[in-house]
Scaffold this motif. Structure first.
Motif, PDB file in Angstrom:
ATOM      1  N   GLN A 106       0.821  -1.204   0.000  1.00  0.00           N
ATOM      2  CA  GLN A 106       0.000   0.000   0.000  1.00  0.00           C
ATOM      3  C   GLN A 106       0.859   1.261   0.000  1.00  0.00           C
ATOM      4  OE1 GLN A 106      -2.621  -0.338   3.321  1.00  0.00           O
ATOM      5  NE2 GLN A 106      -4.007  -1.761   2.292  1.00  0.00           N
ATOM      6  N   ASN A 107       2.049   1.167   0.545  1.00  0.00           N
ATOM      7  CA  ASN A 107       2.936   2.329   0.608  1.00  0.00           C
ATOM      8  C   ASN A 107       3.617   2.603  -0.736  1.00  0.00           C
ATOM      9  OD1 ASN A 107       2.263   2.607   3.275  1.00  0.00           O
ATOM     10  ND2 ASN A 107       4.065   1.523   4.030  1.00  0.00           N
ATOM     11  N   ILE A 108       3.659   1.599  -1.616  1.00  0.00           N
ATOM     12  CA  ILE A 108       4.310   1.745  -2.928  1.00  0.00           C
ATOM     13  C   ILE A 108       3.354   2.496  -3.866  1.00  0.00           C
ATOM     14  CG2 ILE A 108       5.228   0.464  -4.912  1.00  0.00           C
ATOM     15  CD1 ILE A 108       5.955  -1.771  -3.027  1.00  0.00           C
ATOM     16  N   PRO A 109       3.873   3.385  -4.700  1.00  0.00           N
ATOM     17  CA  PRO A 109       3.008   4.092  -5.658  1.00  0.00           C
ATOM     18  C   PRO A 109       2.304   3.115  -6.610  1.00  0.00           C
ATOM     19  CG  PRO A 109       5.175   5.103  -5.570  1.00  0.00           C
ATOM     20  CD  PRO A 109       5.235   3.864  -4.744  1.00  0.00           C
ATOM     21  N   GLU A 110       1.173   3.548  -7.154  1.00  0.00           N
ATOM     22  CA  GLU A 110       0.343   2.655  -7.959  1.00  0.00           C
ATOM     23  C   GLU A 110       1.028   2.213  -9.245  1.00  0.00           C
ATOM     24  OE1 GLU A 110      -4.075   2.556  -9.998  1.00  0.00           O
ATOM     25  OE2 GLU A 110      -3.424   4.343  -8.906  1.00  0.00           O
ATOM     26  N   PHE A 111       1.740   3.112  -9.926  1.00  0.00           N
ATOM     27  CA  PHE A 111       2.365   2.725 -11.203  1.00  0.00           C
ATOM     28  C   PHE A 111       3.420   1.639 -11.001  1.00  0.00           C
ATOM     29  CE2 PHE A 111       5.010   6.177  -9.661  1.00  0.00           C
ATOM     30  CZ  PHE A 111       6.309   5.752  -9.936  1.00  0.00           C
ATOM     31  N   VAL A 112       4.067   1.611  -9.815  1.00  0.00           N
ATOM     32  CA  VAL A 112       5.059   0.565  -9.558  1.00  0.00           C
ATOM     33  C   VAL A 112       4.347  -0.771  -9.338  1.00  0.00           C
ATOM     34  CG1 VAL A 112       6.886  -0.191  -7.988  1.00  0.00           C
ATOM     35  CG2 VAL A 112       6.684   2.218  -8.604  1.00  0.00           C
ATOM     36  N   ARG A 113       3.204  -0.749  -8.655  1.00  0.00           N
ATOM     37  CA  ARG A 113       2.453  -1.992  -8.434  1.00  0.00           C
ATOM     38  C   ARG A 113       1.930  -2.552  -9.752  1.00  0.00           C
ATOM     39  NH1 ARG A 113      -2.146  -0.571  -4.698  1.00  0.00           N
ATOM     40  NH2 ARG A 113      -1.323   1.522  -4.714  1.00  0.00           N
ATOM     41  N   VAL A 114       1.407  -1.682 -10.609  1.00  0.00           N
ATOM     42  CA  VAL A 114       0.863  -2.137 -11.886  1.00  0.00           C
ATOM     43  C   VAL A 114       1.972  -2.708 -12.749  1.00  0.00           C
ATOM     44  CG1 VAL A 114      -0.247  -1.366 -14.035  1.00  0.00           C
ATOM     45  CG2 VAL A 114      -1.080  -0.551 -11.822  1.00  0.00           C
ATOM     46  N   ARG A 115       3.117  -2.055 -12.762  1.00  0.00           N
ATOM     47  CA  ARG A 115       4.247  -2.530 -13.571  1.00  0.00           C
ATOM     48  C   ARG A 115       4.684  -3.913 -13.110  1.00  0.00           C
ATOM     49  NH1 ARG A 115       9.985  -2.149 -13.725  1.00  0.00           N
ATOM     50  NH2 ARG A 115      10.718  -1.990 -15.853  1.00  0.00           N
ATOM     51  N   GLY A 116       4.640  -4.169 -11.798  1.00  0.00           N
ATOM     52  CA  GLY A 116       5.042  -5.472 -11.284  1.00  0.00           C
ATOM     53  C   GLY A 116       4.060  -6.571 -11.639  1.00  0.00           C
ATOM     54  N   THR A 117       2.800  -6.216 -11.856  1.00  0.00           N
ATOM     55  CA  THR A 117       1.811  -7.242 -12.185  1.00  0.00           C
ATOM     56  C   THR A 117       1.750  -7.556 -13.677  1.00  0.00           C
ATOM     57  OG1 THR A 117       0.079  -5.563 -12.349  1.00  0.00           O
ATOM     58  CG2 THR A 117       0.350  -6.655 -10.214  1.00  0.00           C
ATOM     59  N   LEU A 118       2.292  -6.683 -14.506  1.00  0.00           N
ATOM     60  CA  LEU A 118       2.262  -6.947 -15.950  1.00  0.00           C
ATOM     61  C   LEU A 118       3.142  -8.150 -16.276  1.00  0.00           C
ATOM     62  CD1 LEU A 118       2.552  -3.345 -17.407  1.00  0.00           C
ATOM     63  CD2 LEU A 118       0.527  -4.792 -17.309  1.00  0.00           C
ATOM     64  N   ARG A 119       2.698  -8.861 -17.290  1.00  0.00           N
ATOM     65  CA  ARG A 119       3.493 -10.003 -17.739  1.00  0.00           C
ATOM     66  C   ARG A 119       4.738  -9.502 -18.457  1.00  0.00           C
ATOM     67  NH1 ARG A 119      -0.902 -14.096 -20.440  1.00  0.00           N
ATOM     68  NH2 ARG A 119      -2.145 -14.360 -18.566  1.00  0.00           N
ATOM     69  N   ARG A 120       5.715 -10.323 -18.322  1.00  0.00           N
ATOM     70  CA  ARG A 120       6.933  -9.988 -19.052  1.00  0.00           C
ATOM     71  C   ARG A 120       6.706 -10.253 -20.545  1.00  0.00           C
ATOM     72  NH1 ARG A 120       9.910  -7.106 -15.591  1.00  0.00           N
ATOM     73  NH2 ARG A 120       9.937  -8.120 -13.575  1.00  0.00           N
ATOM     74  N   VAL A 121       6.860  -9.232 -21.313  1.00  0.00           N
ATOM     75  CA  VAL A 121       6.648  -9.355 -22.746  1.00  0.00           C
ATOM     76  C   VAL A 121       7.989  -9.642 -23.414  1.00  0.00           C
ATOM     77  CG1 VAL A 121       5.848  -8.176 -24.833  1.00  0.00           C
ATOM     78  CG2 VAL A 121       4.750  -7.728 -22.612  1.00  0.00           C
ATOM     79  N   GLN A 122       7.983 -10.703 -24.208  1.00  0.00           N
ATOM     80  CA  GLN A 122       9.226 -11.045 -24.880  1.00  0.00           C
ATOM     81  C   GLN A 122       9.362 -10.159 -26.123  1.00  0.00           C
ATOM     82  OE1 GLN A 122       9.183 -15.184 -25.806  1.00  0.00           O
ATOM     83  NE2 GLN A 122       9.479 -15.794 -23.688  1.00  0.00           N
TER      84      GLN A 122
END
Length: 126
Positions: A106-122
């Motif tokens: 919850q303390n981490i900014p939202e864009f960092v959380r969203v980036r971590g949930t995205l799949r790694r795109v090859q």
């Protein structure tokens, strides 16, 4: 010689002129509620029904229950109880870790959380 009694009395005062002191009435004894309560306490005392005294059967049952609780406290826990206690401790530790992890997210900014949930795109290199 005159007696001390004759000296202290003055000839002007007569015994009938003085106001005789009366004993003041006790408000507790004059109260109707106090009288009825006192009669009830005397009646209960004669019959053996004292207030705030538990019946003998209830006292015996409470003593037996206290004795059982003391025995359980002194006896060693069974294997099942030990395993259940360990499992409960592990679950509590896990819940605390989950709570800490969710608080840190919850303390981490939202864009960092969203980036971590995205799949790694090859990416293919051409």
């Amino acid at each position: 010689m005159a007696s001390p009694r004759q000296v202290t009395e003055s000839p002007q005062q007569e015994p009938g002129d003085l106001i005789q002191p009366r004993k003041l009435p006790n408000p507790m004894l004059a109260s109707h509620q106090h009288k009825s309560l006192h009669q009830e306490l005397l009646f209960c005392h004669k019959r053996g029904l004292l207030p705030r005294k538990k019946p003998e059967l209830q006292c015996v049952l409470e003593q037996k229950e206290q004795h059982k609780q003391r025995e359980l406290a002194l006896s060693l826990p069974s294997d099942l109880e030990v395993k259940l206690r360990r499992r409960q401790q592990r679950i509590q530790i896990y819940e605390l870790e989950e709570k800490k992890r969710s608080e840190s997210l919850q303390n981490i900014p939202e864009f960092v959380r969203v980036r971590g949930t995205l799949r790694r795109v090859q990416t293919f290199s051409w």
